[in-house]
Design an enzyme around this catalytic site. Structure first.
Site, PDB file in Angstrom:
ATOM      1  NE  ARG A  40      -4.228  -1.767   1.499  1.00 18.98           N
ATOM      2  CZ  ARG A  40      -5.076  -2.265   2.352  1.00 18.98           C
ATOM      3  NH1 ARG A  40      -4.960  -2.238   3.549  1.00 18.98           N
ATOM      4  NH2 ARG A  40      -6.055  -2.846   1.954  1.00 18.98           N
ATOM      5  N   GLY A 374      -9.716  -7.529  -3.510  1.00 26.95           N
ATOM      6  CA  GLY A 374     -10.058  -8.419  -2.551  1.00 26.95           C
ATOM      7  C   GLY A 374      -9.295  -9.747  -2.824  1.00 26.95           C
ATOM      8  N   GLY A 397     -13.898  -3.514  -0.622  1.00 28.50           N
ATOM      9  CA  GLY A 397     -15.298  -3.192  -0.343  1.00 28.50           C
ATOM     10  C   GLY A 397     -15.462  -2.100  -1.374  1.00 28.50           C
TER      11      GLY A 397
END
Ligand code: AMP
Length: 417
Positions: A40, A374, A397
């Site tokens: 990330r 995901g 999500g």
């Protein structure tokens, strides 16, 4: 409509508040918190580079874990600041406050091209409440707002949405970072007018989780492939037996409606014709809820229409792999969301890995392949094919909601071009 991006901004000497997704997995080692996966952080480096080269005074806001509105030392972003500095090749300052005098002083003392990371926004309960007073306190840190945290864009929180509304209200620009721009391009623009054939592959646990995506994509796709436990609800809807497989009997009609829509629109709808099944053996252990834990044993391919009463389906079988791979081979655009089976267990990973291979093969032949976040991203990486697809979303999500066509608060609050 296209959103304003960091490329469009003149930020020299300006304080830029940028929301990033630094919710990285961490663990304690020898009394220190250590980051286990820096993906990330890596994803944000191009935006950090662009903005600092343009002379921005960059203030980063992020959340880590679920501290529930309290200061929780193990969820401090201090070690993240150190890691970002190390990966960016230039020190990143850290302030142990998110808003208030100390945070404002740190932001105001930045020189052009310097970076400051604020303490975890979720140490304040007001963050998740999208509290306007907290958002106003955050807005005092900046002249410009940037959102590069696609993974948090489905949340209407103070740092993802409220602060942008305030900065925007007094004329400050609100723009997408480069990572956000790529997510919007691939999950949005590319799927709006896809090169054809457009093949959509959907898997995962539940029909109910994906039905809105199925419904929306049935309007765009040439072929829809269904795998994962989700397929057993379709099986049930066809009057076949599903044994102990994961099914949602209350969604039988949903499944039938999806098939009817596919037929009406001339969309090929492919369901698995065979499965890998296993018996369930009582391990003698209890789970956290005090229920007995069963383990799959004696895995085998089932080609019959019915799954035996004592068995559960855990993967698609070889005939399904062949049929799905054929459909994928011809694709010019591919969207994949959700694994074909319980791929975390190697005995049930073959279907998912074979589909990953087919997607990589089609990509090598010129298809654009988009992996919708995901577990499918985890599966592609586990198959070591992550570098052989066009795009992997960083949102879980958020990707699902975006693909459903639900407006994301963290995106709608950004300026249109
Ligand atoms: P989702 O988050 O809905 O994409 O679901 C992903 C999860 O579904 C993964 O953890 C898979 O292990 C699980 N899954 C997929 N297929 C099956 C299956 N046939 N039986 C049980 N779990 C499955």
């Amino acid at each position: 409509m296209a959103k304003l991006t960091v490329r469009d901004l003149d930020v020299a000497g300006k304080r830029v508040l940028m929301r990033v997704d630094y919710n990285v997995p961490m663990e304690e080692k020898d009394g220190r918190m250590v980051i286990n996966d820096t993906t990330r952080i890596k994803e944000t480096l191009p935006t950090l580079k662009l903005l600092t080269e343009k002379g921005a005074r960059l203030i980063l806001a992020a959340h880590l874990g679920r501290p529930d509105g309290k200061r929780e030392p193990s969820m401090s972003l201090r070690p993240v600041a150190e890691k970002v500095g190390e990966m960016f090749g230039k020190p990143v300052k850290f302030v142990d406050e998110t808003v208030g005098e100390k945070a404002e002083a740190a932001a105001n003392s930045l020189q052009n091209g310097e970076i400051l990371l604020l303490e975890n926004v979720r140490f304040h309960a007001e963050e998740e409440d999208n509290d306007p007073v907290f958002a106003a306190r955050l807005s005092r840190l900046a002249d410009v707002y940037v959102n590069d945290a696609f993974g948090a864009a489905h949340r209407a929180h103070a740092s993802t949405c409220g602060v942008a509304r305030i900065i925007g209200s007094w004329g400050g620009p609100c723009a997408a970072g480069l990572l956000m721009e790529r997510e919007l391009k691939f999950l949005g623009d590319e799927l709006e007018t896809p090169a054809r054939p457009f093949v959509v592959i959907l898997g995962g646990a539940k029909v109910s989780d994906k039905i809105k995506v199925i419904d929306r994509l049935l309007e765009k796709a040439d072929t829809v492939i269904i795998g994962g436990a989700m397929a057993y609800t379709f099986k049930l809807a066809h009057g076949q037996k599903t044994g102990k497989s994961l099914v949602e009997p209350e969604h039988i009609q949903t499944a039938l409606d999806a098939e009817a829509k596919a037929q009406a629109r001339g969309v090929k709808f492919l369901l698995p014709g065979d499965n890998v099944i296993a018996e369930l053996q009582d391990t003698g252990k209890l789970n956290k809820k005090g229920k007995p834990v069963f383990a799959p044993v004696n895995p085998r391919v089932n080609t019959a229409a019915d799954i035996p009463a004592d068995c559960e389906g855990f993967d698609i079988g070889p005939a399904s792999v062949a049929a799905f791979s054929d459909a994928i081979a011809d694709a010019k655009t591919i969207l994949w969301n959700g694994p074909m089976g319980m791929f975390e267990d190697a005995r049930f990973a073959e279907g998912t890995f074979a589909v990953a291979k087919a997607v990589a093969g089609a990509t090598a032949n010129g298809a654009k392949s988009i992996i919708g976040g995901g577990d499918s991203v985890k599966a592609i990486n586990k198959a070591k094919l992550g570098d052989q697809v066009t795009f992997m979303s960083t949102g879980g999500g958020a990707s699902l909601e975006f693909l459903e066509g639900t407006p994301l608060p963290g995106v709608t609050c950004l300026d249109d071009k």
